[in-house]
Enzyme design. Structure first.
Site, short mmCIF file in Angstrom:
data_model
loop_
_atom_site.label_atom_id
_atom_site.label_comp_id
_atom_site.label_asym_id
_atom_site.label_seq_id
_atom_site.Cartn_x
_atom_site.Cartn_y
_atom_site.Cartn_z
NE ARG A 58 -19.00 1.30 50.50
CZ ARG A 58 -18.32 1.48 51.64
NH1 ARG A 58 -17.03 1.70 51.63
NH2 ARG A 58 -18.95 1.42 52.81
CE1 TYR A 111 -15.71 10.38 26.69
CE2 TYR A 111 -15.34 10.08 29.04
CZ TYR A 111 -16.19 10.14 27.95
OH TYR A 111 -17.54 9.95 28.14
CG ASP A 183 -7.59 6.52 29.67
OD1 ASP A 183 -7.66 5.39 29.16
OD2 ASP A 183 -8.58 7.25 29.86
CE LYS A 208 -15.94 3.70 25.88
NZ LYS A 208 -15.76 4.27 27.13
N1 LCS Z 1 -11.05 7.07 29.06
C1 LCS Z 1 -11.24 7.02 27.74
C2 LCS Z 1 -10.06 7.05 26.83
C3 LCS Z 1 -12.54 6.96 27.23
O1 LCS Z 1 -12.71 6.91 25.91
C4 LCS Z 1 -13.64 6.96 28.14
C5 LCS Z 1 -15.03 6.90 27.66
C6 LCS Z 1 -13.39 7.02 29.50
C7 LCS Z 1 -12.07 7.06 29.93
C8 LCS Z 1 -14.49 7.00 30.52
O2 LCS Z 1 -15.00 5.72 30.65
P1 LCS Z 1 -16.50 5.37 31.10
O3 LCS Z 1 -16.74 6.05 32.40
O4 LCS Z 1 -17.41 5.86 30.05
O5 LCS Z 1 -16.46 3.89 31.25
N2 LCS Z 1 -15.18 7.22 26.31
C9 LCS Z 1 -16.29 7.32 25.66
C10 LCS Z 1 -16.35 7.69 24.31
O6 LCS Z 1 -15.41 8.03 23.63
N3 LCS Z 1 -17.59 7.62 23.90
O7 LCS Z 1 -18.45 7.31 24.92
C11 LCS Z 1 -17.67 7.09 26.12
#
Ligand code: LCS
Length: 393
Positions: A58, A111, A183, A208
Site C-alpha cells: 500500500r 465527468y 484532469d 482510458k
Molecule cells: N476523469 C475523467 C475525465 C473520466 O472520463 C473518468 C471516467 C474519470 C476521471 C474516472 O476514472 P475511473 O475511476 O473510471 O478510472 N470516465 C468514464 C467515462 O466517461 N465512461 O466510463 C468511465
C-alpha cells in the site's frame, strides 16, 4: 543517456524500467503484500525514511513505482502517485489539498462522479464549489473568492470537449494563491503537458488512453512541487486507494504504445468527425480537430494533437440517439473511452446520469448528445458502421 533528455516515445518505452538480477526486459510483477527487512534496525530505518527499501505494497511496490516513474517523467513532474482508479486519484487530490472552509472553482462539464464527489460528499466537510465553463476566462475570474484554494479543470472536458486555456487559468490561480489541478485524461501526456503550462497537479484515469486496452481500471496523479507530491502520496497511502502490482504491470505495458495508438486513432477521428458533420441526421459535431470547434485554435496551441473523442447531437434528439446506439455493430455500446476498440455511449443516461438534469443541461449535456471514442480499427469500417446505423435510425 540521462532519462530526462530522452524524447517522449523513448520515455514511453524505457521510462521507469527496473533492472532486475536476471536482466528481464520488462519490469516483473512483484505480487507481494509485504517486504522482509534485513534486521529490526533496517525495518525501523525504512519506516523512518533513513534507509531505502520497500515496506508494504500500500505504501510502495517496485512494479507500481516503475509505472509511477514512467508517468512522472512523461508529465515533467517531481513524482507521480498511482491509484486504484481515476476516481481514487480525484478523491486523493481533493482530500489532500482541501480543508474545511475552502472553495473550489471547477469546470461544469466534468465527468459526472467528479462533480458528485464534490457536491454530495466534500460539501459535508465544509468545502464549497462553483461550477463554470472554464473555457470562458471571465467566468472563472468571476467565480473566484478569497477562500478559493483550488481551480479544478478538466480539459478537454467529458463529454463536450471544451478546452480550457491552462496557461491563463494557471495565472489566475497563482494570483489567488490557489492550486490548479487538471484532469488531463482526454488528452493523455502525449497530447498535453499541464504542468509545463503552469498547473500544480495533473491527474488521469489511466483506465482510458494511458492503459488503452480496456482491461484495467486505474488512476495516477503527478505534481510539480515536492511538498504537494508528498501530501498526495500520504493521502493515497492513508486512504488506501493504492494501485495493485498486477494492475500497474498491465498499465505500464499498455502505456508503451500510447503515441502509436493515439496517432492512429486521431487520424481516424478527424475523418469520422468531418464525415459526421456532412450527415443530414446530425445537428452538430464537437471534435477539437474541426475548425467548427469553439476552441480549435486554442487546442492547436496548447495540445500536440486533437485526440480521438467526438461528441455529436442527433437532429432527432434522444430517440434518434438511442436508435443509432442500438444499430451500430462494430462500435461497442459501452461507457469508458480511450481504448483500442471504438465505443459509443449516451452521456445523459449513462456517464452523467447522476448529475441532476438542471445542472446537466446548464453544462450543455443534452438528451440528444452521443459520445464516440474512436479506436484503432480501419476507419472505413467505422464509417460504414455509422452510415448503416444512421440510415436505419
Ligand atoms: N476523469 C475523467 C475525465 C473520466 O472520463 C473518468 C471516467 C474519470 C476521471 C474516472 O476514472 P475511473 O475511476 O473510471 O478510472 N470516465 C468514464 C467515462 O466517461 N465512461 O466510463 C468511465
Amino acid at each position: 543517456m540521462d532519462a530526462k533528455d530522452l524524447g517522449f516515445c523513448s520515455k514511453l518505452v524505457h521510462g521507469g524500467a527496473l533492472k532486475d538480477v536476471f536482466g528481464s526486459a520488462v519490469t516483473p510483477i512483484y505480487q507481494t503484500s509485504t517486504f522482509g527487512f534485513e534486521s529490526a534496525k533496517d525495518g525501523a530505518d525504512r519506516f523512518a525514511g533513513s534507509a531505502s527499501g520497500y515496506i508494504y505494497t500500500r505504501i510502495g511496490n517496485p512494479t507500481i513505482s516503475a509505472l509511477e516513474q514512467c508517468v512522472a517523467g512523461l508529465e515533467e513532474s517531481v513524482g507521480a502517485v498511482a491509484t486504484s482508479s481515476g476516481m481514487g486519484a480525484i478523491a486523493t487530490a481533493y482530500l489532500a489539498l482541501l480543508r474545511q472552509g475552502d472553495h473550489v472553482v471547477s469546470t461544469a462539464s466534468v465527468y459526472g462522479p467528479t462533480r458528485i464527489l464534490m457536491e454530495k460528499h466534500l460539501s459535508r466537510f465544509g468545502v464549497a464549489a462553483t461550477y463554470v465553463d472554464t473555457s470562458n476566462l471571465e467566468e472563472v475570474r468571476g467565480a473566484l473568492r478569497s477562500e478559493t484554494k483550488m481551480i479544478y479543470v478538466e480539459t478537454p472536458s467529458n463529454p463536450l470537449m471544451q478546452v480550457t486555456d491552462l496557461r491563463a487559468v494557471a495565472g489566475l490561480a497563482r494570483e489567488r494563491g490557489a492550486l490548479l489541478v487538471v484532469d488531463s485524461t482526454f488528452a493523455s501526456p502525449f497530447l498535453q503537458k499541464p504542468l509545463a503550462l503552469g498547473a500544480d497537479v495533473v491527474l488521469h484515469s489511466v483506465t482510458k488512453f494511458i492503459n488503452g486496452h480496456a482491461d484495467v481500471v486505474g488512476g495516477i496523479i503527478a505534481a510539480r512541487d515536492t511538498d504537494v507530491y508528498r501530501r498526495l502520496r500520504e493521502m493515497m497511502v492513508t486512504m488506501g486507494c493504492n494501485m495493485d502490482p498486477h494492475q500497474a504491470y498491465l498499465v505500464h505495458r499498455g502505456l508503451k504504445t500510447l503515441a502509436l495508438r493515439i496517432e492512429r486513432a486521431q487520424r481516424s477521428a478527424l475523418e469520422i468527425a468531418s464525415w459526421l458533420e456532412s450527415r443530414p441526421e446530425v445537428a452538430w459535431v464537437r471534435y477539437i480537430g474541426l475548425p467548427s470547434h469553439p476552441q480549435h485554435e486554442l487546442a492547436r496551441k496548447q495540445m500536440a494533437g486533437f485526440g480521438s473523442m467526438i461528441s455529436f447531437e442527433m437532429k432527432g434528439g434522444m430517440e434518434a440517439g438511442r436508435q443509432l446506439m442500438d444499430s451500430v455493430k462494430l462500435a461497442m455500446l459501452a461507457v469508458s473511452l480511450g481504448g483500442v476498440e471504438t465505443l459509443i455511449e449516451h452521456p445523459a443516461s449513462m456517464t452523467h446520469a447522476g448529475v441532476p438534469r438542471k445542472e446537466r443541461e446548464a453544462a450543455g449535456i443534452t438528451d440528444g448528445l452521443v459520445r464516440y471514442s474512436v479506436g484503432i480499427e480501419d476507419v472505413g469500417d467505422l464509417i460504414e458502421d455509422l452510415r448503416r446505423a444512421l440510415e436505419g435510425a
